[in-house]
Design a protein around this motif. Sequence first.
Motif, PDB file in Angstrom:
ATOM      1  N   GLN A  10     104.352 -41.389 -13.777  1.00 24.39           N
ATOM      2  CA  GLN A  10     105.229 -41.106 -14.909  1.00 24.39           C
ATOM      3  C   GLN A  10     104.767 -39.860 -15.664  1.00 24.39           C
ATOM      4  O   GLN A  10     105.590 -39.014 -16.042  1.00 24.39           O
ATOM      5  CB  GLN A  10     105.293 -42.306 -15.862  1.00 24.39           C
ATOM      6  N   GLU A  11     103.465 -39.735 -15.888  1.00 26.93           N
ATOM      7  CA  GLU A  11     102.955 -38.586 -16.617  1.00 26.93           C
ATOM      8  C   GLU A  11     103.214 -37.280 -15.852  1.00 26.93           C
ATOM      9  O   GLU A  11     103.561 -36.252 -16.453  1.00 26.93           O
ATOM     10  CB  GLU A  11     101.452 -38.749 -16.883  1.00 26.93           C
ATOM     11  N   ARG A  12     103.065 -37.331 -14.535  1.00 20.83           N
ATOM     12  CA  ARG A  12     103.319 -36.121 -13.738  1.00 20.83           C
ATOM     13  C   ARG A  12     104.799 -35.734 -13.805  1.00 20.83           C
ATOM     14  O   ARG A  12     105.132 -34.551 -13.965  1.00 20.83           O
ATOM     15  CB  ARG A  12     102.892 -36.357 -12.290  1.00 20.83           C
ATOM     16  N   ALA A  13     105.681 -36.720 -13.693  1.00 19.29           N
ATOM     17  CA  ALA A  13     107.116 -36.432 -13.775  1.00 19.29           C
ATOM     18  C   ALA A  13     107.491 -35.930 -15.162  1.00 19.29           C
ATOM     19  O   ALA A  13     108.309 -35.013 -15.310  1.00 19.29           O
ATOM     20  CB  ALA A  13     107.919 -37.688 -13.417  1.00 19.29           C
ATOM     21  N   ARG A  14     106.876 -36.527 -16.197  1.00 21.84           N
ATOM     22  CA  ARG A  14     107.175 -36.093 -17.570  1.00 21.84           C
ATOM     23  C   ARG A  14     106.720 -34.653 -17.794  1.00 21.84           C
ATOM     24  O   ARG A  14     107.439 -33.859 -18.418  1.00 21.84           O
ATOM     25  CB  ARG A  14     106.500 -37.016 -18.582  1.00 21.84           C
ATOM     26  N   ALA A  15     105.527 -34.325 -17.312  1.00 22.29           N
ATOM     27  CA  ALA A  15     105.016 -32.960 -17.488  1.00 22.29           C
ATOM     28  C   ALA A  15     105.960 -31.949 -16.848  1.00 22.29           C
ATOM     29  O   ALA A  15     106.242 -30.889 -17.422  1.00 22.29           O
ATOM     30  CB  ALA A  15     103.612 -32.850 -16.899  1.00 22.29           C
ATOM     31  N   GLU A  16     106.456 -32.273 -15.649  1.00 22.32           N
ATOM     32  CA  GLU A  16     107.395 -31.379 -14.978  1.00 22.32           C
ATOM     33  C   GLU A  16     108.684 -31.247 -15.788  1.00 22.32           C
ATOM     34  O   GLU A  16     109.189 -30.137 -16.013  1.00 22.32           O
ATOM     35  CB  GLU A  16     107.710 -31.908 -13.579  1.00 22.32           C
ATOM     36  N   ALA A  17     109.210 -32.384 -16.257  1.00 18.31           N
ATOM     37  CA  ALA A  17     110.468 -32.364 -17.007  1.00 18.31           C
ATOM     38  C   ALA A  17     110.318 -31.594 -18.320  1.00 18.31           C
ATOM     39  O   ALA A  17     111.185 -30.791 -18.694  1.00 18.31           O
ATOM     40  CB  ALA A  17     110.945 -33.791 -17.268  1.00 18.31           C
ATOM     41  N   GLN A  18     109.232 -31.823 -19.032  1.00 24.47           N
ATOM     42  CA  GLN A  18     109.033 -31.131 -20.309  1.00 24.47           C
ATOM     43  C   GLN A  18     108.863 -29.633 -20.112  1.00 24.47           C
ATOM     44  O   GLN A  18     109.364 -28.830 -20.912  1.00 24.47           O
ATOM     45  CB  GLN A  18     107.829 -31.722 -21.041  1.00 24.47           C
ATOM     46  N   ALA A  23     121.283 -38.658 -11.088  1.00 27.14           N
ATOM     47  CA  ALA A  23     120.028 -39.388 -11.270  1.00 27.14           C
ATOM     48  C   ALA A  23     118.921 -38.473 -11.771  1.00 27.14           C
ATOM     49  O   ALA A  23     118.146 -38.845 -12.662  1.00 27.14           O
ATOM     50  CB  ALA A  23     119.627 -40.064  -9.962  1.00 27.14           C
ATOM     51  N   VAL A  24     118.817 -37.265 -11.214  1.00 26.58           N
ATOM     52  CA  VAL A  24     117.777 -36.336 -11.652  1.00 26.58           C
ATOM     53  C   VAL A  24     118.006 -35.935 -13.104  1.00 26.58           C
ATOM     54  O   VAL A  24     117.058 -35.889 -13.911  1.00 26.58           O
ATOM     55  CB  VAL A  24     117.733 -35.098 -10.730  1.00 26.58           C
ATOM     56  N   ILE A  25     119.228 -35.636 -13.481  1.00 25.72           N
ATOM     57  CA  ILE A  25     119.533 -35.228 -14.861  1.00 25.72           C
ATOM     58  C   ILE A  25     119.155 -36.329 -15.849  1.00 25.72           C
ATOM     59  O   ILE A  25     118.510 -36.072 -16.868  1.00 25.72           O
ATOM     60  CB  ILE A  25     121.025 -34.852 -14.986  1.00 25.72           C
ATOM     61  N   ILE A  26     119.524 -37.558 -15.547  1.00 21.03           N
ATOM     62  CA  ILE A  26     119.264 -38.661 -16.485  1.00 21.03           C
ATOM     63  C   ILE A  26     117.776 -39.006 -16.526  1.00 21.03           C
ATOM     64  O   ILE A  26     117.186 -39.153 -17.608  1.00 21.03           O
ATOM     65  CB  ILE A  26     120.108 -39.890 -16.101  1.00 21.03           C
ATOM     66  N   LEU A  27     117.133 -39.120 -15.355  1.00 17.54           N
ATOM     67  CA  LEU A  27     115.715 -39.499 -15.327  1.00 17.54           C
ATOM     68  C   LEU A  27     114.859 -38.434 -16.001  1.00 17.54           C
ATOM     69  O   LEU A  27     113.972 -38.759 -16.816  1.00 17.54           O
ATOM     70  CB  LEU A  27     115.260 -39.718 -13.884  1.00 17.54           C
ATOM     71  N   ALA A  28     115.108 -37.170 -15.706  1.00 11.56           N
ATOM     72  CA  ALA A  28     114.307 -36.103 -16.305  1.00 11.56           C
ATOM     73  C   ALA A  28     114.493 -36.065 -17.821  1.00 11.56           C
ATOM     74  O   ALA A  28     113.514 -35.908 -18.572  1.00 11.56           O
ATOM     75  CB  ALA A  28     114.688 -34.760 -15.689  1.00 11.56           C
ATOM     76  N   THR A  29     115.718 -36.204 -18.283  1.00 14.92           N
ATOM     77  CA  THR A  29     115.980 -36.159 -19.723  1.00 14.92           C
ATOM     78  C   THR A  29     115.227 -37.265 -20.453  1.00 14.92           C
ATOM     79  O   THR A  29     114.563 -37.024 -21.474  1.00 14.92           O
ATOM     80  CB  THR A  29     117.493 -36.282 -19.993  1.00 14.92           C
ATOM     81  N   LEU A  30     115.295 -38.486 -19.936  1.00 19.68           N
ATOM     82  CA  LEU A  30     114.681 -39.622 -20.633  1.00 19.68           C
ATOM     83  C   LEU A  30     113.157 -39.609 -20.499  1.00 19.68           C
ATOM     84  O   LEU A  30     112.447 -39.932 -21.465  1.00 19.68           O
ATOM     85  CB  LEU A  30     115.272 -40.932 -20.123  1.00 19.68           C
ATOM     86  N   LEU A  31     112.628 -39.231 -19.332  1.00 16.26           N
ATOM     87  CA  LEU A  31     111.170 -39.167 -19.193  1.00 16.26           C
ATOM     88  C   LEU A  31     110.576 -38.088 -20.083  1.00 16.26           C
ATOM     89  O   LEU A  31     109.435 -38.212 -20.539  1.00 16.26           O
ATOM     90  CB  LEU A  31     110.790 -38.903 -17.735  1.00 16.26           C
ATOM     91  N   ARG A  75     114.844 -27.377 -10.030  1.00 13.73           N
ATOM     92  CA  ARG A  75     113.545 -27.041 -10.628  1.00 13.73           C
ATOM     93  C   ARG A  75     112.754 -28.290 -10.996  1.00 13.73           C
ATOM     94  O   ARG A  75     111.726 -28.208 -11.657  1.00 13.73           O
ATOM     95  CB  ARG A  75     113.773 -26.175 -11.864  1.00 13.73           C
ATOM     96  N   LEU A  76     113.235 -29.457 -10.553  1.00 16.39           N
ATOM     97  CA  LEU A  76     112.596 -30.736 -10.873  1.00 16.39           C
ATOM     98  C   LEU A  76     112.275 -31.501  -9.584  1.00 16.39           C
ATOM     99  O   LEU A  76     112.720 -32.636  -9.386  1.00 16.39           O
ATOM    100  CB  LEU A  76     113.521 -31.566 -11.770  1.00 16.39           C
ATOM    101  N   PRO A  77     111.480 -30.884  -8.680  1.00 15.92           N
ATOM    102  CA  PRO A  77     111.253 -31.521  -7.378  1.00 15.92           C
ATOM    103  C   PRO A  77     110.532 -32.855  -7.448  1.00 15.92           C
ATOM    104  O   PRO A  77     110.831 -33.764  -6.661  1.00 15.92           O
ATOM    105  CB  PRO A  77     110.428 -30.479  -6.614  1.00 15.92           C
ATOM    106  N   PHE A  78     109.574 -33.011  -8.362  1.00 18.29           N
ATOM    107  CA  PHE A  78     108.844 -34.284  -8.394  1.00 18.29           C
ATOM    108  C   PHE A  78     109.712 -35.396  -8.974  1.00 18.29           C
ATOM    109  O   PHE A  78     109.631 -36.548  -8.517  1.00 18.29           O
ATOM    110  CB  PHE A  78     107.540 -34.162  -9.179  1.00 18.29           C
ATOM    111  N   VAL A  79     110.536 -35.079  -9.959  1.00 16.53           N
ATOM    112  CA  VAL A  79     111.481 -36.088 -10.466  1.00 16.53           C
ATOM    113  C   VAL A  79     112.379 -36.558  -9.328  1.00 16.53           C
ATOM    114  O   VAL A  79     112.635 -37.764  -9.173  1.00 16.53           O
ATOM    115  CB  VAL A  79     112.316 -35.512 -11.626  1.00 16.53           C
ATOM    116  N   ARG A  80     112.843 -35.632  -8.508  1.00 16.05           N
ATOM    117  CA  ARG A  80     113.656 -36.001  -7.348  1.00 16.05           C
ATOM    118  C   ARG A  80     112.853 -36.869  -6.379  1.00 16.05           C
ATOM    119  O   ARG A  80     113.377 -37.839  -5.806  1.00 16.05           O
ATOM    120  CB  ARG A  80     114.160 -34.730  -6.661  1.00 16.05           C
ATOM    121  N   GLN A  81     111.573 -36.564  -6.187  1.00 16.97           N
ATOM    122  CA  GLN A  81     110.750 -37.382  -5.283  1.00 16.97           C
ATOM    123  C   GLN A  81     110.603 -38.814  -5.793  1.00 16.97           C
ATOM    124  O   GLN A  81     110.556 -39.761  -5.005  1.00 16.97           O
ATOM    125  CB  GLN A  81     109.376 -36.730  -5.106  1.00 16.97           C
TER     126      GLN A  81
END
Length: 458
Positions: free
Chosen positions: A295-303, A416-424, A318-324
């Motif tokens: 979660q922290e890795r995905a959040r860092a990428e999203a932020q 899914a990427v848009i919603i997950l990245a925004t909330l994380l 530009r959010l490859p790990f969130v997609r993973q």
Amino acid sequence: MEQRKISQPGAPRLPVRVPLVREELGILRSFSLMQENILNIIPEIATREPVVSGRTARRWHMIMHPPSIRQMLLDRVEDYPKSVVTKNLLRPAVGDSLFIAEGAQWRWQRRLAAPAFSHRNVRNLAPIMTAAAERSAERIAGAGRRAVNLLDEMIATTFDVIADVTFSDDGSFDRGEIHRAIEDYVADAGRVSLLDVLGAPDWLPRPARLWSAQSMAEMRRSADAAIEARAAQGPGPVPDFLDLLLAGEDPKSKRRLTTGELRDNLLTFIVAGHETTALSLAWSFYLCAFDQNVQERARAEAQAVLGGRAATGEDVDRLPFVRQVIDEALRLYPPAGVVSRTAQKADDLNGADIRPGDTVMIPIYALGRHALLWDAPDSFRPERFADRKAIDRYAYLPFGDGPRICIGASFALQEAVIILATLLSRFRFVPVPGRDPKPVMILTLRPEGGVWLMAEPV
């Protein structure tokens, strides 16, 4: 069976899974277990062997062998149409739409609908997804220090998206009515009947489906009225799916969709388009809460990419790990946990003697956890998707494959990427002790009991 594993370091804990059966099941026992959870009938050996065959009223085979799956879904797709049971389950909700139709009837509808799901059109709809992600973040923030059921929240969010991209939220149909009808259908009519298990003829009524017939009929009437109203008023400034399908024409036959055909396909997009994406997201949030390092890795990428704003279509690549994370959630908890076909001709699938009329299943849930295809298959490791070329195309099938691959796959992944990245990027999600969800499949693989998490602003 070719072994193509992706090696990663071990993990001490495993996310929740279904204990698969280790004994032969009779007809009544199979029916009882299927009513509770379709995953209950998958034998544990299906995660270790390429093919498992048996007989429960009729002959069946489970195929976990990628070359044989390719044979079914690509090379001999016409010989493996959707099973009669699958069609009987889904036809009351989506009619003879793309999801049900076969042969020429399917091909012309697919040609007509394909332009609506082009990369350009899907990207044009991204602002609707961004707005829905913003509203979801506001609702979660408004919950304060209370636990949030991310399953319910994602169902609401993705339904907002699919309603807007389908009907532009023009007030021509009752969202609540359609949503209730879908939920009722999934809960009751979507369950396999004992008559299905026994191989009873299609014309023999299944009681649960009769009970849901009225709500289904109301849903269809509501959609018909919305279609006719739009046809009279014309398209809006940004064409939605209804506009695109109303204007659509099969490039070969020049045929256009009738109101009934258009309605069945729109309801397919609504039923499948929000339910499956909502489940993918709910399981993604569960897994991120389960593994705080991920979660922290995905959040860092999203932020780093978003800088405090909501994600847009331009951010997705530009959010490859969130997609993973989403890819790995789809491997562990595929919305369609089992795909069922009825063989039309004799065949050999890795030694399995296939006869006409046999039920041939691809247990996607078992395929994604197969010991010959995945290293540490029950572990949550999003990074295994960093190199997609290392993964056998027919070992990972959350959207199917071949000519009948899900037409909305790119739409669902972008959403899914848009919603997950925004909330994380805005919240840290923490599990609620004792509230782990249970994977249960009726029509789709849902987290029974919901996904209850604490959402802490970051």
